[in-house]
Motif scaffolding. Structure first.
Motif, PDB file in Angstrom:
ATOM      1  N   MET A  88     -33.284 -42.299  57.936  1.00 35.99           N
ATOM      2  CA  MET A  88     -32.862 -41.011  58.463  1.00 35.99           C
ATOM      3  C   MET A  88     -33.767 -39.916  57.903  1.00 35.99           C
ATOM      4  O   MET A  88     -33.829 -39.712  56.693  1.00 35.99           O
ATOM      5  CB  MET A  88     -31.404 -40.722  58.097  1.00 35.99           C
ATOM      6  CG  MET A  88     -30.896 -39.373  58.595  1.00 35.99           C
ATOM      7  SD  MET A  88     -31.059 -39.126  60.373  1.00 35.99           S
ATOM      8  CE  MET A  88     -29.905 -40.349  60.998  1.00 35.99           C
ATOM      9  N   HIS A  89     -34.496 -39.262  58.802  1.00 38.48           N
ATOM     10  CA  HIS A  89     -35.369 -38.147  58.431  1.00 38.48           C
ATOM     11  C   HIS A  89     -34.567 -36.870  58.624  1.00 38.48           C
ATOM     12  O   HIS A  89     -34.241 -36.489  59.740  1.00 38.48           O
ATOM     13  CB  HIS A  89     -36.623 -38.151  59.312  1.00 38.48           C
ATOM     14  CG  HIS A  89     -37.616 -37.087  58.963  1.00 38.48           C
ATOM     15  ND1 HIS A  89     -38.935 -37.150  59.349  1.00 38.48           N
ATOM     16  CD2 HIS A  89     -37.502 -35.928  58.267  1.00 38.48           C
ATOM     17  CE1 HIS A  89     -39.577 -36.086  58.899  1.00 38.48           C
ATOM     18  NE2 HIS A  89     -38.718 -35.328  58.252  1.00 38.48           N
ATOM     19  N   LEU A  90     -34.247 -36.225  57.509  1.00 39.86           N
ATOM     20  CA  LEU A  90     -33.424 -35.024  57.528  1.00 39.86           C
ATOM     21  C   LEU A  90     -34.278 -33.794  57.279  1.00 39.86           C
ATOM     22  O   LEU A  90     -35.170 -33.802  56.424  1.00 39.86           O
ATOM     23  CB  LEU A  90     -32.345 -35.106  56.450  1.00 39.86           C
ATOM     24  CG  LEU A  90     -31.364 -36.260  56.573  1.00 39.86           C
ATOM     25  CD1 LEU A  90     -30.502 -36.343  55.327  1.00 39.86           C
ATOM     26  CD2 LEU A  90     -30.504 -36.079  57.811  1.00 39.86           C
ATOM     27  N   SER A  91     -33.998 -32.735  58.014  1.00 36.12           N
ATOM     28  CA  SER A  91     -34.655 -31.451  57.815  1.00 36.12           C
ATOM     29  C   SER A  91     -33.578 -30.398  57.588  1.00 36.12           C
ATOM     30  O   SER A  91     -32.673 -30.246  58.404  1.00 36.12           O
ATOM     31  CB  SER A  91     -35.507 -31.076  59.026  1.00 36.12           C
ATOM     32  OG  SER A  91     -36.536 -32.020  59.244  1.00 36.12           O
ATOM     33  N   PHE A  92     -33.679 -29.686  56.471  1.00 34.45           N
ATOM     34  CA  PHE A  92     -32.722 -28.634  56.124  1.00 34.45           C
ATOM     35  C   PHE A  92     -33.430 -27.290  56.185  1.00 34.45           C
ATOM     36  O   PHE A  92     -34.400 -27.060  55.443  1.00 34.45           O
ATOM     37  CB  PHE A  92     -32.177 -28.833  54.712  1.00 34.45           C
ATOM     38  CG  PHE A  92     -31.479 -30.138  54.480  1.00 34.45           C
ATOM     39  CD1 PHE A  92     -30.115 -30.251  54.676  1.00 34.45           C
ATOM     40  CD2 PHE A  92     -32.188 -31.248  54.060  1.00 34.45           C
ATOM     41  CE1 PHE A  92     -29.468 -31.447  54.453  1.00 34.45           C
ATOM     42  CE2 PHE A  92     -31.546 -32.454  53.830  1.00 34.45           C
ATOM     43  CZ  PHE A  92     -30.185 -32.556  54.033  1.00 34.45           C
TER      44      PHE A  92
END
Length: 279
Positions: A60-64
């Motif tokens: 899972m590639h998460l961007s915040f």
């Protein structure tokens, strides 16, 4: 995959994932940071079928999108997850354990007995550019390790002009050559002690606090506080309060807050070492 993204966001809101998400929110609150938006992209990398069930592993590639005062920045993280699929029923959905951050091979470094005082011109921006280019991929000119954090940091330092020395003795110096390398190149524990003890070429000056670090400097982590140094990161930016944001491999991360309090590897016994490079 949209289904994986929705699955992860459902997981995020469930009680089963209280540790990581709770720590993330607490850390943001302490830093006066507001999470404006979260985006995710999932990719399956392994499927194993057994007993009419299927275990699915995915990244899972998460961007915040983070807001701190008037300052905005993007934090990114790639983490492995898995779940069990039985027909249409999903169970045992969890992050793959964070022990993959650590390297049990300690590697000893022999004392530096050569001449002292040799300096090199450290190109901090070249090191940071390399860290940004390869934070979530792997330079084919170097071997990729299962525990890749220190190998990645060594590459960043080398891109900044740090000179190799000590080959072919793996216990000496800091170097990578063909399909061989020093312990200090690839093992977090060894690089920590090499930076403390080196008197020429690549060396680190220990600082008292993270605020004293600048771009291209290095932080070492002993998660358990047991004397075994587990992880290494490089400073690539500062937040609105002048605190380091770091890049790392293994759990590939970009612009992550330096303290790692939102990591499942974090413990109350954690120890840090802050190294000024090239001065």
């Amino acid at each position: 995959m949209e289904k994986l993204k929705q699955l992860w966001f459902d997981f995020l809101e469930s009680d089963r994932n209280d540790t990581w998400w709770k720590r993330k929110k607490e850390l943001c609150s302490k830093r006066d940071v507001e999470i404006i938006q979260i985006k995710g992209k999932g990719n399956i990398f392994r499927r194993t079928k057994y007993d009419h069930k299927e275990e699915v592993h995915y990244l899972m590639h998460l961007s915040f999108l983070m807001k701190q005062g008037k300052h905005f920045y993007l934090e990114e993280k790639v983490s492995p997850y898995r779940f069990l699929l039985d027909g249409d029923t999903i169970s045992k959905h969890q992050e793959i354990p964070a022990q993959y951050l650590t390297d049990k091979k300690l590697g000893t470094i022999e004392p530096d007995t050569k001449r002292t005082g040799e300096r090199f011109d450290y190109n901090r921006m070249a090191a940071v550019r390399y860290a940004e280019r390869w934070w979530n991929s792997y330079n084919p000119e170097f071997r990729q390790f299962d525990v890749d954090c220190t190998n990645y940091i060594s590459q960043c330092l080398y891109a900044g002009g740090a000179p190799m020395r000590g080959a072919p003795n793996r216990n000496q110096g800091w170097w990578y050559q063909g399909d061989n390398w020093s312990f200090s190149w690839a093992v977090a524990h060894s690089l920590r002690w090499y930076l403390s003890g080196s008197t020429q070429g690549l060396k680190g000056r220990e600082m008292n606090s993270p605020e004293e670090l600048t771009l291209g400097d290095v932080i070492c982590y002993d998660f358990e506080g047991d004397g075994r140094w587990d992880h290494t990161t490089i400073v690539v930016a500062k937040d609105a309060y002048g605190m380091p944001l770091v890049n790392a491999h293994t759990d590939n991360s970009r612009h992550r807050y330096w303290s790692y309090e939102d990591s499942t590897a974090w413990t109350e016994n954690i120890q840090y070492k802050y190294f000024k490079i090239g001065e």
